[in-house]
Design a protein around this motif. Structure first.
Motif, short mmCIF file in Angstrom:
data_model
loop_
_atom_site.label_atom_id
_atom_site.label_comp_id
_atom_site.label_asym_id
_atom_site.label_seq_id
_atom_site.Cartn_x
_atom_site.Cartn_y
_atom_site.Cartn_z
N TYR A 155 13.68 29.89 31.47
CA TYR A 155 14.51 31.03 31.86
C TYR A 155 15.82 31.03 31.10
O TYR A 155 16.28 30.00 30.58
CB TYR A 155 14.78 31.03 33.36
N ALA A 156 16.43 32.20 31.04
CA ALA A 156 17.78 32.38 30.50
C ALA A 156 18.48 33.39 31.40
O ALA A 156 17.87 34.37 31.85
CB ALA A 156 17.73 32.88 29.06
N SER A 157 19.75 33.14 31.69
CA SER A 157 20.45 34.02 32.63
C SER A 157 21.92 34.16 32.25
O SER A 157 22.49 33.29 31.58
CB SER A 157 20.33 33.49 34.06
N VAL A 158 22.51 35.25 32.70
CA VAL A 158 23.95 35.45 32.64
C VAL A 158 24.37 36.00 33.99
O VAL A 158 23.69 36.85 34.57
CB VAL A 158 24.35 36.40 31.49
N SER A 159 25.46 35.48 34.54
CA SER A 159 25.91 35.92 35.86
C SER A 159 27.42 35.83 35.92
O SER A 159 28.04 35.06 35.17
CB SER A 159 25.28 35.06 36.97
N ASN A 160 28.00 36.62 36.79
CA ASN A 160 29.44 36.49 37.03
C ASN A 160 29.76 36.77 38.48
O ASN A 160 28.97 37.36 39.22
CB ASN A 160 30.25 37.39 36.09
N SER A 161 30.91 36.27 38.88
CA SER A 161 31.39 36.49 40.25
C SER A 161 32.89 36.23 40.26
O SER A 161 33.50 35.97 39.22
CB SER A 161 30.66 35.58 41.25
N TYR A 162 33.48 36.32 41.43
CA TYR A 162 34.93 36.25 41.54
C TYR A 162 35.32 35.49 42.79
O TYR A 162 34.51 35.24 43.68
CB TYR A 162 35.53 37.66 41.60
N LYS A 163 36.59 35.13 42.85
CA LYS A 163 37.20 34.59 44.05
C LYS A 163 38.49 35.38 44.29
O LYS A 163 39.31 35.54 43.39
CB LYS A 163 37.50 33.11 43.89
N SER A 164 38.67 35.86 45.51
CA SER A 164 39.74 36.81 45.82
C SER A 164 41.13 36.25 45.55
O SER A 164 41.37 35.04 45.66
CB SER A 164 39.67 37.21 47.30
N GLY A 165 42.04 37.13 45.24
CA GLY A 165 43.45 36.79 45.26
C GLY A 165 43.98 36.85 46.68
O GLY A 165 43.26 37.16 47.63
N GLY A 166 45.28 36.57 46.84
CA GLY A 166 45.82 36.61 48.20
C GLY A 166 47.23 36.12 48.30
O GLY A 166 47.98 36.03 47.31
N PHE A 167 47.59 35.76 49.52
CA PHE A 167 48.94 35.35 49.88
C PHE A 167 49.01 33.83 50.04
O PHE A 167 48.08 33.21 50.57
CB PHE A 167 49.37 35.99 51.20
N ASN A 168 50.09 33.25 49.59
CA ASN A 168 50.37 31.85 49.90
C ASN A 168 50.76 31.76 51.37
O ASN A 168 51.67 32.46 51.83
CB ASN A 168 51.47 31.31 49.00
N GLY A 169 50.10 30.88 52.10
CA GLY A 169 50.20 30.92 53.55
C GLY A 169 51.15 29.94 54.18
O GLY A 169 51.22 29.88 55.41
N GLU A 170 51.91 29.18 53.37
CA GLU A 170 52.73 28.15 54.01
C GLU A 170 54.22 28.40 53.77
O GLU A 170 54.70 29.46 54.11
CB GLU A 170 52.22 26.78 53.58
N VAL A 171 54.97 27.46 53.20
CA VAL A 171 56.43 27.60 53.15
C VAL A 171 56.83 28.86 52.38
O VAL A 171 56.37 29.10 51.27
CB VAL A 171 57.07 26.37 52.51
N GLN A 172 57.69 29.67 52.98
CA GLN A 172 58.21 30.89 52.37
C GLN A 172 59.69 30.68 52.07
O GLN A 172 60.50 30.52 52.97
CB GLN A 172 57.99 32.08 53.31
N ASN A 173 60.04 30.68 50.78
CA ASN A 173 61.39 30.33 50.36
C ASN A 173 62.39 31.47 50.48
O ASN A 173 63.54 31.26 50.85
CB ASN A 173 61.37 29.83 48.92
N ASN A 174 61.96 32.67 50.12
CA ASN A 174 62.86 33.83 50.16
C ASN A 174 62.02 35.10 50.13
O ASN A 174 60.79 35.05 50.26
CB ASN A 174 63.87 33.78 49.00
N VAL A 175 62.67 36.23 49.94
CA VAL A 175 62.00 37.52 50.04
C VAL A 175 60.92 37.70 48.98
O VAL A 175 60.00 38.51 49.15
CB VAL A 175 63.04 38.66 49.95
N THR A 176 60.98 36.94 47.88
CA THR A 176 59.99 37.11 46.82
C THR A 176 58.61 36.61 47.21
O THR A 176 57.64 36.85 46.48
CB THR A 176 60.45 36.39 45.53
#
Length: 745
Positions: free
Chosen positions: A499-520
């Motif tokens: 067999y021979a194959s080609v495939s692709n997929s992704y992993k979502s982006g998102g928010f950092n969920g822990e220490v928040q330093n400032n408004v950025t």
């Protein structure tokens, strides 16, 4: 708002006990396990044009001695697991997968339980009991497993209530004062109704030796799980399978080891202030309905999954680093998660091929409070007995109190909704040549909001404001659409399939969920982007009467790899701050080859082996806060260049009334790095683990006595790491062993 759109191997039957087929002499069945989730319909592994590994019901005998999902990586090559905070597991397949400890980061290997997607890395450390098989799909899965499957997919499948169920009860005792009780009971009726009830309880003393404080910091376990399945063969012109489960994990999470300390293997050194009882609850229910509609087979899977979690540990991994009691940090998590999902598939076979079409959707709600403090914590005021070393730097240029900043508290809430439409098609181009084409379109909408604050000594609460850029409170939305898919050609020969194959997929982006330093933190530049992987693979799967084997070569283009790194951010006044967060590198490559075999030499003796040779390299050209040279040319983390397994089992008649079985399995992992910075001090040197068991069954009684052992080489190795003051690593369990008596009826 951030919005964009982008396109986005072997079989190893690592048997530690002969499958049930071995008892009937059915060698062909033993050498060609059937899978049901790698393709829309059941198919022999030798016919599937991709790398699939299966650990089936016979192979899971020694896994009864295992504790959590990550332990099964001992049976697989090219698959590793980074385990953080006790139970959070990030699987890496062929080097692909972010090593991250925050709960908002799913793994790049999509993890499923009975076909239900587990959306956070907290759920991936699920307790193992009453499993039928585990299926591991290597390489991006862009059609059937489109979401967060840039590395592959892993499906844990439990025993199904049906007409031919195993009923058993087993009791075990081992070192570390381990007590283990599990069992399953079910029945079926002429009406077409069947049920199955299964459960497990496990308790164990601390696995690591805490040389500086209470024993519990070495990681105590006290957990149980129960699962009920109800199956109706005939209801509403179809069949209905209901499954529900509840698991509870208590005990104490093991503390990490700080690399500034001079300690022996399996030792840590922490005080009592960071030790906290764990209170984790996992629960869910699913309904799988199937029926025929004309030429089409309809399958509907409706599910709910959730958990509540409260735990913590000594974050700095020491009593008082460099003799300074203020270089001390303890953390605690309080989490709540709900997930609702629905998937509908239609499948049909037609003259010359087959077609599957489907849609799926899910809604998730996640909330977390993250607290970090120094010394002993007052539960009412949330004040420690000393100022946490990082609190003062986050108070900003104009603190709201003249007293010391003591404790950090971060709250975050994330709501995610997804919708996908997909299709999988097979076309018989000739008697021997088959083409496979699949595609999936996924739409995700993510809303995040939260705040980061510190508590001063006088009780005043102030929001973090590092650099004076604005108070750490805000929200944002992410809307993204992904196109992924799979294409393959397979050619059937007399003794195998190429067999021979080609495939692709992704992993979502998102928010950092822990220490928040400032408004950025919630600004677009504070988020991490999706990663994508495109893989190319060629392979051959062969089979004779007593031997199956597979070889494959692969190359993977890895775009925007997600990685937890230290990034320098320049402030308006020209100074800079360093933030430890999940970010994106530019790109990486992963390529190599895999080979495996399963040889049934006689009806009593079998051998299995597998080898993965892997090369990975980060290609970093852009300036990540001045750190481009830090990553360029480094290997990906948790990607050993060599991993190999070898095992076997032998059945024999010990006496006229006693049957015996001996099983042994070893895995070698080459050197690997714990993070993408490629520092020698953060490299785990290669090691070999060894698992074995010997069992004796009293013929015609159903009674079996088993002696088992895991990590018999007593290797002490890092299962994950992070930087704080020095570098901290979570450690492996030492050698464990025990006896188990079981009764099947």
């Amino acid at each position: 708002m951030k919005q964009n759109s982008r396109c986005v191997a072997p079989l190893i039957l690592a048997s530690l006990a002969l499958p049930a087929a071995a008892q009937t002499g059915d060698t062909a069945q033993r050498l060609d396990t059937i899978v049901t989730t790698a393709t829309p319909s059941a198919a022999p592994l030798s016919d599937i044009p991709m790398s699939v590994s299966v650990i089936d019901s016979g192979d899971l005998s020694l896994a009864d001695a295992y504790v959590s999902a990550e332990d099964v990586t001992d049976l697989l090559t090219g698959v590793e697991a980074a385990v953080a905070n006790g139970t959070q597991v990030a699987f890496q397949i062929r080097g692909v997968g972010a090593v991250d400890h925050q709960a908002l980061t799913p793994t790049a290997a999509a993890v499923y339980s009975d076909g239900v997607y587990l959306a956070t890395n907290v759920q991936t450390g699920l307790m193992l009991y009453d499993l039928d098989r585990i299926e591991v799909l290597k390489g991006p899965q862009g059609t059937l497993y489109g979401r967060n499957a840039s590395g592959g997919a892993i499906n844990f499948i439990t025993a199904r209530p049906d007409n031919d169920q195993r009923r058993y009860v087993r009791l075990g005792y081992g070192n570390l004062n381990r007590m283990d009780l599990d069992g399953a009971y079910g029945d079926s009726f002429d009406s077409g109704f069947s049920y199955r009830l299964a459960g497990r309880y496990l308790s164990r003393d601390a696995a690591l030796d805490n040389v500086a404080g209470p024993e519990a910091a070495g990681g105590e376990r006290d957990e149980f799980g129960v699962r009920l399945g109800l199956n109706w063969d005939s209801v509403a012109d179809g069949s209905l399978l209901l499954r529900t489960h509840y698991e509870e994990g208590n005990g104490v999470n093991a503390a990490p080891r700080n690399d500034t300390l001079d300690l022996d293997d399996h030792e840590i050194a922490v005080g009592s202030d960071g030790i906290q009882d764990t209170d984790n609850e996992f629960y869910g229910i699913s309904a799988e309905y199937a029926r025929d509609i004309g030429r089409w087979a309809l399958t509907s899977l409706t599910a709910f999954e959730g958990y509540n979690q409260e735990y913590g540990f000594d974050f700095d991994g020491a009593v008082a680093l460099f003799g300074n009691p203020n270089f001390n940090a303890n953390l605690a998590y309080l989490r709540d998660f709900r997930q609702y999902s629905q998937e509908i598939r239609l499948h049909t076979d037609w003259d010359g091929g087959s077609t599957m079409i489907g849609v799926s959707g899910s809604v998730e709600n996640f909330s977390q409070t993250y607290t970090i403090w120094c010394g002993e914590l007052d539960a009412d005021t949330l004040l420690g007995t000393c100022p946490y070393v990082g609190a003062a730097s986050r108070a900003g240029p104009t603190p709201v109190s003249d007293t010391a900043a003591m404790t950090l508290v971060t709250d975050i809430r994330q709501d995610r909704s997804t919708f996908a439409a997909f299709t999988h098609n097979e076309f018989d181009l000739s008697d021997s040549l088959t083409a496979t084409l699949g595609a999936r379109v996924t739409r995700e909408e993510i809303e995040g909001q939260g705040s980061g604050r510190h508590i001063f000594e006088d009780g005043t609460i102030g929001y973090n404001n590092v650099g004076g850029l604005g108070l750490a409170a805000g929200s944002n939305e992410i809307e993204e659409t992904y196109l992924s898919g799979h294409a393959a050609l397979s050619y059937a020969m007399e003794h195998g399939t190429a067999y021979a194959s080609v495939s692709n997929s992704y992993k979502s982006g998102g928010f950092n969920g822990e220490v928040q330093n400032n408004v950025t933190h919630f600004a677009d530049e504070g988020l991490f982007d999706a990663e994508t992987v495109t893989a190319y693979e060629i392979g051959y799967k062969g089979k004779t009467d007593r031997l199956t084997y597979a070889v494959a070569a692969f190359a993977q283009d890895y775009s925007d790899p997600q990685a937890r790194i230290f990034v320098n951010f320049v402030l308006p006044d020209g100074s800079s701050i360093t933030s430890n967060s999940l970010s994106n590198l530019d790109k990486a490559i992963s390529y190599g080859m895999e080979a495996d075999f399963n040889w049934q030499s006689t009806e009593q003796f079998a051998l299995q082996g597998a080898l993965t040779l892997l090369e990975t390299e980060i290609d970093q050209e852009s300036d990540i806060g001045g750190n481009a040279d830090t990553f360029d040319g480094n290997p990906l983390p948790f990607a050993p260049d060599v991993s190999a397994t070898f095992g076997g089992q032998y059945e024999f008649a010990a006496t006229d009334t006693i049957d015996g079985r001996i099983s042994i399995h070893a895995k070698y992992r080459g050197d690997y790095y714990l993070d993408p910075e490629g520092l020698k001090s953060r490299m785990q040197e290669g090691f070999t683990t060894l698992q074995a068991e010997a069992s004796f069954t009293l013929r015609d009684t159903g009674v079996t006595l088993t002696a088992w052992g895991r990590n018999l080489t007593d290797e002490d190795y890092a299962v994950s790491g992070y930087g704080f003051i020095g570098y901290d690593t979570f450690r492996s369990d030492p050698r464990t062993y025990g006896l188990r008596i079981g009764y099947e009826f």
